[in-house]
Design a protein around this motif. Structure first.
Motif, short mmCIF file in Angstrom:
data_model
loop_
_atom_site.label_atom_id
_atom_site.label_comp_id
_atom_site.label_asym_id
_atom_site.label_seq_id
_atom_site.Cartn_x
_atom_site.Cartn_y
_atom_site.Cartn_z
N LEU A 1 0.88 -1.17 0.00
CA LEU A 1 0.00 0.00 0.00
C LEU A 1 0.92 1.21 0.00
N VAL A 2 0.73 2.09 -0.97
CA VAL A 2 1.66 3.19 -1.23
C VAL A 2 0.99 4.51 -0.93
N VAL A 3 1.71 5.43 -0.28
CA VAL A 3 1.27 6.81 -0.10
C VAL A 3 2.28 7.72 -0.78
N HIS A 4 1.82 8.46 -1.79
CA HIS A 4 2.66 9.44 -2.49
C HIS A 4 2.32 10.81 -1.95
N ASP A 5 3.30 11.45 -1.38
CA ASP A 5 3.14 12.76 -0.78
C ASP A 5 4.41 13.53 -1.12
N GLY A 6 4.79 14.47 -0.28
CA GLY A 6 6.11 15.03 -0.43
C GLY A 6 7.16 13.95 -0.24
N ILE A 7 6.80 12.91 0.52
CA ILE A 7 7.62 11.73 0.76
C ILE A 7 6.83 10.52 0.30
N VAL A 8 7.53 9.50 -0.23
CA VAL A 8 6.88 8.25 -0.61
C VAL A 8 7.00 7.27 0.55
N ARG A 9 5.85 6.77 1.01
CA ARG A 9 5.82 5.78 2.09
C ARG A 9 5.09 4.54 1.59
N GLU A 10 5.58 3.37 1.98
CA GLU A 10 4.96 2.12 1.55
C GLU A 10 4.80 1.18 2.74
N LEU A 11 3.63 0.61 2.84
CA LEU A 11 3.35 -0.45 3.82
C LEU A 11 3.41 -1.75 3.03
N VAL A 12 4.47 -2.54 3.24
CA VAL A 12 4.80 -3.66 2.36
C VAL A 12 4.58 -4.98 3.10
N ALA A 13 3.76 -5.84 2.52
CA ALA A 13 3.48 -7.15 3.10
C ALA A 13 4.21 -8.23 2.31
N HIS A 14 5.18 -8.90 2.97
CA HIS A 14 5.90 -10.01 2.35
C HIS A 14 5.14 -11.29 2.69
N VAL A 15 4.06 -11.54 1.98
CA VAL A 15 3.17 -12.63 2.35
C VAL A 15 3.81 -14.00 2.13
N ALA A 16 4.85 -14.08 1.32
CA ALA A 16 5.53 -15.35 1.08
C ALA A 16 6.84 -15.46 1.86
N ASP A 17 7.12 -14.49 2.73
CA ASP A 17 8.37 -14.48 3.49
C ASP A 17 8.05 -14.12 4.93
N ALA A 18 7.80 -15.15 5.73
CA ALA A 18 7.38 -14.93 7.12
C ALA A 18 8.44 -14.20 7.93
#
Length: 475
Positions: free
Chosen positions: A377-394
């Motif tokens: 899930l990506v937020v593009h603002d003055g800064i780029v932030r990402e909430l990243v789920a590694h569903v295949a890498d516990a």
């Protein structure tokens, strides 16, 4: 005993509580209304909306116009949309190219490839009007000081009726430097009312400006002017740059933006009528020229107020028109859509995005799975932030990645598996990521980008793909 008549419906501003920069609206001959907005460096460019009643607006696609190499402060500036001769025309300025045009048989396209009508650095904010007796069009526009070296004036040039070529150089019709207190005169929209030419144009800057109306019997003038909309005693800063619209039953309206910072330029609608001297009175009749917070809906209050904006169930065969992209094209990003899911191809920085909506306190998406990629899930603002789920890498779980000028910061905030829900919770200009509805990480401040509001969206990071759906929102 007869029942009491229903009270007229009312709407509250803003009508659209997300980024709709520099809106222009026109009534369509086939019914309903079309809206276009600036897209700057968003792809594919020229976002379109349609409304049956000026209240509820539906994303209707994109007309294109995005240059892949456009800088954040370039690309599509302040387009206008007009119907003439059975076709729709969108005209805009790209400050690094000139005045451009696309046209189509209707709002659904197909839209022509962009063509340069008048080349020139610093030309922006263009709007056409046709003179059918003369068989030609006139196009007004402004200037970007950052490119042209000057601004605060409105020029006009002549073109053929099909808007394929300019026939004259630009000449000045309104010099803002000659008007006491006028600065940053831009964004003109031109109309004809009776025998008079009218130009509605904002001044004063995006966040603090006001709206002028200019009138003249001919292009050569003399041009009169009045300030017809300004903040006054309200909390609506810089209410300006928009469209005069004649609606159902000859009701008249003015659609404009308010600059909010984090959410960008949100859409307001004001009532409009004409005084005894023939000048438009916009907004509150008791405080002329000040925007209203609430008003009776069109058709004398018989029209329903705007419907709630929803998420995306990914039920159709194509990605909803409300999404745009950054870092890659839609064709490069979207593998498939339908059946309640969207599959995205892995890229390094590409994402499908939509403006953050102030009507939605919480937006979240189900991660259905991934192969050789992580779901983000990506937020593009003055800064780029990402909430990243590694569903295949516990071992890696869910990470928050923050991309700043001095590098990428990574923080692990939880476990990940298929079925996890990634989200963002927003209150004013403050936001927090969520995992399965629970806040994770630190709250951060949204600032918006230079010309656009904050955006959020979906991406796959890696060589494979990630699958999402549906998007759910709550007020």
């Amino acid at each position: 005993m007869p029942s009491a008549p229903d009270a007229p419906h009312r709407f509250r501003n803003p009508l659209i509580h997300h980024d709709v920069p520099d809106p222009d609206v026109t009534a369509l001959g086939a019914g309903g209304y079309a809206l276009v907005a600036s897209s700057f460096d968003r792809a594919p460019g020229l976002p379109l909306w349609w409304s049956e009643d000026l209240m509820t607006w539906h994303a209707a696609g994109h007309a294109g116009g995005c240059r892949p190499d456009a800088p954040a402060d370039g690309g599509v500036w302040a387009p206008s949309i007009r119907e003439h001769g059975g076709r729709l025309f969108i005209v805009w300025g790209d400050p690094d190219v000139g005045i451009l045009v696309v046209d189509a048989p209707g709002l659904g396209g197909p839209w022509s490839a962009p063509r340069v009508l008048l080349a020139g650095r610093g030309l922006i904010d263009a709007c056409p009007i046709w003179d059918d007796e003369l068989g030609k069009a006139f196009v007004v526009h402004g200037y970007a000081r950052s490119r042209a070296g000057f601004a605060n004036r409105i020029d006009v040039f002549e073109a053929d009726a099909a808007l394929t070529a300019a026939h004259t150089p630009s000449r000045t019709v309104i010099d803002g430097d000659a008007i006491p207190g006028c600065a940053v005169l831009e964004g003109p929209k031109v109309y004809r009312r009776g025998e008079a030419l009218w130009i509605f144009a904002p001044a004063g800057g995006v966040a603090t400006g006001w709206q002028y109306a200019f009138r003249a019997p001919r292009w050569e003038g003399p041009w009169e002017h009045r300030v017809v909309l300004q903040q006054g005693g309200t909390d609506v800063n810089g209410p300006h740059q928009g469209a005069w619209v004649v609606g159902a039953e000859d009701e008249e309206w003015f659609a404009h933006f308010q600059a909010t910072g984090a959410l960008g330029r949100i859409l307001h609608l004001q009532p409009l009528h004409w005084d005894v001297d023939g000048w438009p009175v916009i907004g509150d009749p008791d405080r002329p020229g000040e925007p209203v917070a609430s008003w009776t809906t069109p058709r004398g209050g018989s029209t329903r107020p705007p419907a709630e904006r929803r998420g995306d169930d990914f039920a159709g065969e194509h990605l909803d028109a409300g999404w745009h992209t950054r870092g890659a094209t839609r064709a490069e990003l979207v593998v498939s859509v339908g059946g309640g899911r969207v599959r995205l191809a892995g890229t390094r920085s590409g994402a499908v995005l939509r403006p953050l909506d102030g009507a939605h306190a919480h937006s979240q998406v189900l991660v259905r799975g991934a192969q050789d990629a992580a779901a983000a899930l990506v937020v593009h603002d003055g800064i780029v932030r990402e909430l990243v789920a590694h569903v295949a890498d516990a071992d890696r779980g869910v990470e928050i990645r923050t991309v700043e000028a001095d590098g990428v910061r990574v923080r692990t905030v939880g476990a990940a598996s298929a079925g996890v829900r990634l989200g963002i919770r927003v209150e004013g200009d403050r936001a927090t990521f969520t995992v399965d509805g629970e806040d994770v990480g630190d709250t951060f401040t949204l600032t918006g980008r230079r010309w656009t509001g904050a955006e959020w969206g979906l991406a796959a990071r890696g060589r494979g793909h990630a699958e999402f759906g549906p998007v759910e929102v709550s007020p």
